[in-house]
Design an enzyme around this catalytic site. Sequence first.
Site, PDB file in Angstrom:
ATOM      1  N   ASP A   1       0.844  -1.182   0.000  1.00 43.76           N
ATOM      2  CA  ASP A   1       0.000   0.000   0.000  1.00 43.76           C
ATOM      3  C   ASP A   1       0.889   1.245   0.000  1.00 43.76           C
ATOM      4  O   ASP A   1       1.711   1.414   0.896  1.00 43.76           O
ATOM      5  CB  ASP A   1      -0.858  -0.044   1.272  1.00 43.76           C
ATOM      6  CG  ASP A   1      -2.022   0.915   1.197  1.00 43.76           C
ATOM      7  OD1 ASP A   1      -2.146   1.614   0.187  1.00 43.76           O
ATOM      8  OD2 ASP A   1      -2.791   0.964   2.170  1.00 43.76           O
ATOM      9  N   MET A   2       0.738   2.078  -0.990  1.00 41.49           N
ATOM     10  CA  MET A   2       1.558   3.284  -1.033  1.00 41.49           C
ATOM     11  C   MET A   2       1.107   4.252   0.065  1.00 41.49           C
ATOM     12  O   MET A   2      -0.082   4.387   0.330  1.00 41.49           O
ATOM     13  CB  MET A   2       1.439   3.970  -2.395  1.00 41.49           C
ATOM     14  CG  MET A   2       1.765   3.085  -3.597  1.00 41.49           C
ATOM     15  SD  MET A   2       3.360   2.280  -3.469  1.00 41.49           S
ATOM     16  CE  MET A   2       4.454   3.686  -3.564  1.00 41.49           C
TER      17      MET A   2
ATOM     18  N   TYR B   1      -0.875  10.218  -3.463  1.00 38.80           N
ATOM     19  CA  TYR B   1      -0.939  11.445  -4.255  1.00 38.80           C
ATOM     20  C   TYR B   1       0.020  12.502  -3.701  1.00 38.80           C
ATOM     21  O   TYR B   1       0.642  13.246  -4.463  1.00 38.80           O
ATOM     22  CB  TYR B   1      -2.364  12.001  -4.283  1.00 38.80           C
ATOM     23  CG  TYR B   1      -3.353  11.183  -5.091  1.00 38.80           C
ATOM     24  CD1 TYR B   1      -3.020   9.932  -5.604  1.00 38.80           C
ATOM     25  CD2 TYR B   1      -4.635  11.673  -5.345  1.00 38.80           C
ATOM     26  CE1 TYR B   1      -3.936   9.194  -6.337  1.00 38.80           C
ATOM     27  CE2 TYR B   1      -5.556  10.944  -6.080  1.00 38.80           C
ATOM     28  CZ  TYR B   1      -5.201   9.700  -6.578  1.00 38.80           C
ATOM     29  OH  TYR B   1      -6.110   8.986  -7.312  1.00 38.80           O
TER      30      TYR B   1
ATOM     31  N   ARG C   1      -0.952  14.852   9.172  1.00 36.98           N
ATOM     32  CA  ARG C   1      -1.888  14.099  10.020  1.00 36.98           C
ATOM     33  C   ARG C   1      -1.610  14.335  11.494  1.00 36.98           C
ATOM     34  O   ARG C   1      -2.520  14.283  12.323  1.00 36.98           O
ATOM     35  CB  ARG C   1      -1.800  12.599   9.709  1.00 36.98           C
ATOM     36  CG  ARG C   1      -2.337  12.274   8.315  1.00 36.98           C
ATOM     37  CD  ARG C   1      -2.321  10.779   8.028  1.00 36.98           C
ATOM     38  NE  ARG C   1      -2.350  10.561   6.585  1.00 36.98           N
ATOM     39  CZ  ARG C   1      -2.634   9.403   6.000  1.00 36.98           C
ATOM     40  NH1 ARG C   1      -2.884   8.331   6.748  1.00 36.98           N
ATOM     41  NH2 ARG C   1      -2.633   9.296   4.685  1.00 36.98           N
TER      42      ARG C   1
ATOM     43  N   ASP D   1      -3.079   2.620  -6.040  1.00 31.32           N
ATOM     44  CA  ASP D   1      -1.916   2.655  -5.145  1.00 31.32           C
ATOM     45  C   ASP D   1      -1.774   1.415  -4.261  1.00 31.32           C
ATOM     46  O   ASP D   1      -1.154   1.465  -3.214  1.00 31.32           O
ATOM     47  CB  ASP D   1      -1.990   3.900  -4.260  1.00 31.32           C
ATOM     48  CG  ASP D   1      -3.097   3.799  -3.240  1.00 31.32           C
ATOM     49  OD1 ASP D   1      -4.035   3.016  -3.461  1.00 31.32           O
ATOM     50  OD2 ASP D   1      -3.029   4.491  -2.216  1.00 31.32           O
ATOM     51  N   GLU D   2      -2.346   0.316  -4.686  1.00 32.43           N
ATOM     52  CA  GLU D   2      -2.287  -0.900  -3.882  1.00 32.43           C
ATOM     53  C   GLU D   2      -2.080  -2.100  -4.786  1.00 32.43           C
ATOM     54  O   GLU D   2      -2.705  -2.195  -5.848  1.00 32.43           O
ATOM     55  CB  GLU D   2      -3.642  -1.164  -3.214  1.00 32.43           C
ATOM     56  CG  GLU D   2      -3.956  -0.379  -2.001  1.00 32.43           C
ATOM     57  CD  GLU D   2      -5.351  -0.784  -1.562  1.00 32.43           C
ATOM     58  OE1 GLU D   2      -5.455  -1.490  -0.559  1.00 32.43           O
ATOM     59  OE2 GLU D   2      -6.308  -0.431  -2.263  1.00 32.43           O
TER      60      GLU D   2
END
Length: 710
Positions: free
Chosen positions: A18-19, A23, A60, A120-121
Amino acid sequence: MPVAKPESSDSRVIAHVDMDCFYVQVEQRKQPQLRGLPTAVVQYNEWKGGALIAVSYEARKFGVKRSMRGAEAKEVCPQIQLVQVPVARGKADLNGYRSAGSEVVSILSRRGRCERASIDEVYLDLTDAAETMLAENPPQSLEKIDEEALKSHILGLNNEDGSDIKENVRNWINRHSADHRDKLLACGILIVAELRMQVLKETEFTCSAGIAHNKMLAKLASGMNKPSQQTVVPSSSVNGLLNTLPIRKMKQLGGKLGISLQTDMGVNTVGDLLQFPEEKLQERYGVNTGTWLWNIARGISGEAVEGRLLPKSHGSGKTFTGPRALKTVPAVQHWLNQLCEELSERLCSDLDQNKRMAHTLTLHARAYKSSDSDSQKKFPSKSCPLRYGTAKIQEDAFNLFQAGLREYIGFYGVKTQGNHYSGWGITSLSVSASKIVPIPSGTCSIAKYFHGQSTSHFSSMQPLDNVNGEAMLLLPPGVHSGSECYSEVNSPKAEVDFPKEESWTEDTVPELDLQEQKDLSSSLSKTQDGFTQDISPSLLSACLEQSQNKQESDITKDEGQFKSEYNKERKGKRVKDKGTPSILELFKSYNPYPFGSSFSQELKKTAEGTDARLTIGLESKGHSLAEQSEVGKEKPMHCSSSGYGRDEGDGRREAWSYSIDEIDPSVIDELPPEIQDEIKAWVHPHKWRPNNTVRRGCKISHYFSPTKKS
DNA sequence: ACGGATTCCACT
DNA sequence: TAGTGGAAT
């Protein structure tokens, strides 16, 4: 709905990669000065600073979340860097992210079967690589283990205070006492760590990964330690993991089903599911979903990693919120044109780079009706055969829209010919292209392709009088002229009125010889709506010539993209054909053959070697096939699902493989023995299927049994 | 007045 | 089949 795939003693090594805030990483690579700063990617800056679609981990920390507006993000994190999604034709342009995703896939597919799960996975099946490593180069034999691998998180590995975590990990990986399954996972750790380092080195992107014995667990694990870390789920820790896991965290249970489980069954954790017998779950949710639930509660999930590196469809859409709803037909047409332009461009690249063509165009829209009572009514989606060329796509999409609109407003509204507000508004529009199949190469696939996809080819294969007249007309502009595939624009802008029904039915049907019509009209191309697929062989040739010119040197490279692509069979269905035109005829008709080196050679070889036998009569063959088909329905399907098959496992190269159950057995029988053998070898011997789906096993052996067709 | 824009899947 | 609906990112 989820579907159960039983497994027993599943000793696969599956990774989910998983990236991290993908984006954002793409934008940070473009603008390296943003690296390390709290950053978010935002689209449509006009209103409240736009909506966030990706948030960096630095941001985050400040409490910035997806689904915040740019303005809100600034409030909680004034330093945040907001980067806009590129815009093209008035809409978000995600192509940069798509191609970045492809970069990653091409790296991750190096060590095993790879499935592109989203932009992206990916899922990886590393079983073979792990087995090999275990046999030839087991972790214990390595004097040094990658630093990256040592940073792995191993669920269930208790790190007592004061103990060196990396040392624990190293010990776990090297453990002599481990059972086979754990040793395989240990190899998986090393392989994935290496892959992730390669991704970082070659793309500058970080990613996280989960490593487990099945997809479900791998997916669960990849999200547990982010960013840029990997997590392993030994089978001994599965129960502990699932016991307390909130049910909604499971893939597929984040929606209504999960809610129902909670409210109707009092199931709050996956562990809570254990108390229900399979029958109870089936009673409540159906056999498939019931069994699936019963299985996942036990960490069982037999889903295979599909070898698929490319998307199965392309779409382009836009929403028009609130006051921006589209209220006139010309406005809709304008936006449809934009969307179709983008779609066409992407289809063109796909054809160019991947040698695939889409066969279905679908239009989706959402609308409201202020006037009527049933303003809840859904705008129907519509689809039709896809014709290449921007203008054709635009035209067809517009027609689909109008067909939908007529249904939606239900007559009477027809009075307001277009430009006047008639109480409806379109709040979202999208066009998509699906049923993408590789352009066939090699022997029967060619014939089948033409046969299944086109009526017009029969006319163009006939006496020359037809060829020039018709085939040229059928060529989408921009294709036969070579390189201007992208330059095609504008459909006629005049027609704002509702078109008369006929305008897109009868007169687009190419003329057919009477006999041909008799033979084929019932079975080919003509759809319910009277749409006709007008891809002609000349079109195909032209497209290919065009792409070949551009990409000649890339062909071999591109083929790598196709490993195992489209090996997925179509469920329980089999192609029925009414006959297969001679391959040789196709050869004669389309010379010089436009495929790239390897294809055409293979093809020529085949053609020469089988001269006489390949001339399969339409009639006789059609009959024998018709008799043969168990089901009476004579409805030949499009030839779909063929693909390059450089099989990962056996290293075969440059072969096109049909899905097993789509291969027309009688055609195979006509091929030279070595080709026959090769095709038979394409049959993947074992592939687990869900318990609910009727399998093709017996059918296949039937097809490939020595039954003689001629 | 839906976070969009995509993509995939299962059901009918 | 085509069309619908759900789910995920």
